[in-house]
Write a protein that holds these residues in place. Sequence first.
Motif, PDB file in Angstrom:
ATOM      1  N   PRO A 278       5.146 -30.763   4.469  1.00  0.00           N
ATOM      2  CA  PRO A 278       5.219 -31.959   3.777  1.00  0.00           C
ATOM      3  C   PRO A 278       4.499 -32.029   2.251  1.00  0.00           C
ATOM      4  N   VAL A 279       4.882 -32.715   1.508  1.00  0.00           N
ATOM      5  CA  VAL A 279       4.201 -32.958   0.053  1.00  0.00           C
ATOM      6  C   VAL A 279       3.617 -34.163  -0.375  1.00  0.00           C
ATOM      7  N   ASP A 280       3.078 -34.963   0.518  1.00  0.00           N
ATOM      8  CA  ASP A 280       2.450 -36.202   0.440  1.00  0.00           C
ATOM      9  C   ASP A 280       1.564 -36.329  -0.662  1.00  0.00           C
ATOM     10  N   ASP A 281       0.866 -35.227  -1.040  1.00  0.00           N
ATOM     11  CA  ASP A 281      -0.331 -35.047  -1.895  1.00  0.00           C
ATOM     12  C   ASP A 281       0.211 -35.226  -3.143  1.00  0.00           C
ATOM     13  N   LEU A 282       1.363 -34.698  -3.502  1.00  0.00           N
ATOM     14  CA  LEU A 282       1.988 -34.883  -4.910  1.00  0.00           C
ATOM     15  C   LEU A 282       2.485 -36.427  -5.139  1.00  0.00           C
TER      16      LEU A 282
ATOM     17  N   GLY B 239       6.576 -39.994   9.093  1.00  0.00           N
ATOM     18  CA  GLY B 239       5.613 -40.452   8.519  1.00  0.00           C
ATOM     19  C   GLY B 239       5.169 -39.790   7.112  1.00  0.00           C
ATOM     20  N   SER B 240       5.871 -38.761   6.866  1.00  0.00           N
ATOM     21  CA  SER B 240       5.620 -37.995   5.579  1.00  0.00           C
ATOM     22  C   SER B 240       6.891 -37.865   4.666  1.00  0.00           C
ATOM     23  N   LEU B 241       6.535 -37.351   3.256  1.00  0.00           N
ATOM     24  CA  LEU B 241       7.774 -37.188   2.558  1.00  0.00           C
ATOM     25  C   LEU B 241       7.764 -35.560   2.313  1.00  0.00           C
ATOM     26  N   TRP B 242       9.109 -35.188   2.476  1.00  0.00           N
ATOM     27  CA  TRP B 242       9.283 -33.703   2.537  1.00  0.00           C
ATOM     28  C   TRP B 242      10.002 -32.975   1.052  1.00  0.00           C
ATOM     29  N   GLY B 243      10.038 -34.115   0.327  1.00  0.00           N
ATOM     30  CA  GLY B 243      10.383 -33.448  -1.143  1.00  0.00           C
ATOM     31  C   GLY B 243      10.037 -34.344  -2.337  1.00  0.00           C
ATOM     32  N   VAL B 244      10.304 -33.893  -3.356  1.00  0.00           N
ATOM     33  CA  VAL B 244       9.930 -34.377  -4.742  1.00  0.00           C
ATOM     34  C   VAL B 244      11.146 -34.530  -5.458  1.00  0.00           C
TER      35      VAL B 244
ATOM     36  N   VAL C 236      11.628 -29.049  -2.687  1.00  0.00           N
ATOM     37  CA  VAL C 236      10.962 -28.851  -1.113  1.00  0.00           C
ATOM     38  C   VAL C 236      10.079 -27.626  -1.282  1.00  0.00           C
ATOM     39  N   LEU C 237       9.074 -27.537  -0.599  1.00  0.00           N
ATOM     40  CA  LEU C 237       8.181 -26.696  -0.486  1.00  0.00           C
ATOM     41  C   LEU C 237       8.434 -26.214   1.006  1.00  0.00           C
ATOM     42  N   THR C 238       8.648 -24.770   1.165  1.00  0.00           N
ATOM     43  CA  THR C 238       9.069 -24.174   2.272  1.00  0.00           C
ATOM     44  C   THR C 238       7.769 -24.029   3.087  1.00  0.00           C
ATOM     45  N   ALA C 239       8.064 -23.842   4.574  1.00  0.00           N
ATOM     46  CA  ALA C 239       6.593 -23.770   5.307  1.00  0.00           C
ATOM     47  C   ALA C 239       6.306 -22.369   5.438  1.00  0.00           C
ATOM     48  N   GLN C 240       7.241 -21.260   4.877  1.00  0.00           N
ATOM     49  CA  GLN C 240       6.765 -20.097   4.982  1.00  0.00           C
ATOM     50  C   GLN C 240       5.767 -19.683   3.539  1.00  0.00           C
TER      51      GLN C 240
END
Length: 438
Positions: free
Chosen positions: A132-136, A157-162, A318-322
């Motif tokens: 997730p990238v909520d802090d952005l 409950g989160s955002l998964w992309g910008v 999107v930010l990859t989990a890896q």
Amino acid sequence: MSRRKYVILLLGVFTVCMALTLPKLVKPGTTVPSFGGQPRSQQTPEIINGQDTTTTIHVALSMSDAEFIYWSKLNDEFNARHPEIHVELMNYPQAEAYPEWIRQSQVGSPIDIILMDNTMIREFAVTGYLSPVDDLYAGDTLADQLEALTDSLKWNGSLWGVPVDSDPLFVVWQDELLRKAGLDKPPVSWTTLLTVIETLKSNNPALQLIDLNPMDGRHWTAWLGVFGGNAKDASNMTVLSDQAQQQLRFLAEQDVKLSVQHTAGELNSWVERLKKQELLSAVFSWSFYNGLPDTARKQLAIADSASSLAWSGGRSFVLTAQSKEQEAAKEWMSAMTLPDMQSARYTELGKLPARKSVYQSGFEWEYSASRPPNWLLDVLDQPLFTPDPDWSARWNRWSDLWKGLEASKPLGLKEIDNLIRAWNGAQKSGAKGAAGNL
């Protein structure tokens, strides 16, 4: 000490000093000659206590060569401003991108960021491939985002992309033909359209209602969602309603010559037919509409109501989990999605920005190709549907359904009825793997 030994000592000290200081004189991102005599781009790492502290991140893209060159220039500028971060871009062919990103997510590749179509993101988030990238979205950033573009990025409950940009599809109409039918703007109800067609065809039986790409599911969704009451159903990819079925059958009846053969080169012929009043409407992407000559664009009208696909054609980082370098990756994503960057990309590429603030200085009445129209805020800044975990699978089935049409055959009532039965049957059964049976 003899003079000769003294001179040799001084030369030695000078050589050592030059060896230590010369690399610091070369600015990051500058061009220096390689040993082969050809120039190369040098990214000088920051050295602290003998350790290389440069963070390297990898960004996966899928775009045309021309657009990739543009993004590469932006990335070179970022690398020059941030010597502590080195960003490498990789461009994947469109047909290979989705399966390759799935594969690399499963095996744990070094990709940190992906510029992904919004239609793919929920699937990657649900399967655990993203972080997730909520802090952005701190401060005013979230309030500056367009609702239609962030809706498909939400899950659990989160955002998964910008959001980066959008190139949505719109149904455009021949303005003079609408006026002949007594309208000063495009029809927003199905009954109004039926009246328009009856009026216009009484004087011109050969008039074609609409042209679109029959093998592209997005085009059909744009057509289904353009009239009031259908937008949410079309976006949710649910069972086709009675009105939706009527729209599809009516189109087949009106456009019996509509061929499945469709290429990008035919777009210009669409414009000519619209100008000659042989065609009432067509499905265009915004970037295509934006690139038309003023004389052609002035003859077209776009409904100012919400399109069911206002969010489609959108892309997000999107930010990859890896990713092992998530902070550096977030810094790059934040820099590349600033309002000024989005405004400049609109001028260069024609794709709509994802920030509300970019539209606030846009034109309202007079057209400008360098600024997005602020009336689009009414289209893009409203939620259209609530995504669920199975939405991406439904979207893929819908796309496959239309891709499965035979290019050598015209599209008629029989084909439309088969498509309706296949789609509604699969949706009612809830079979996730029904794509092959459609």
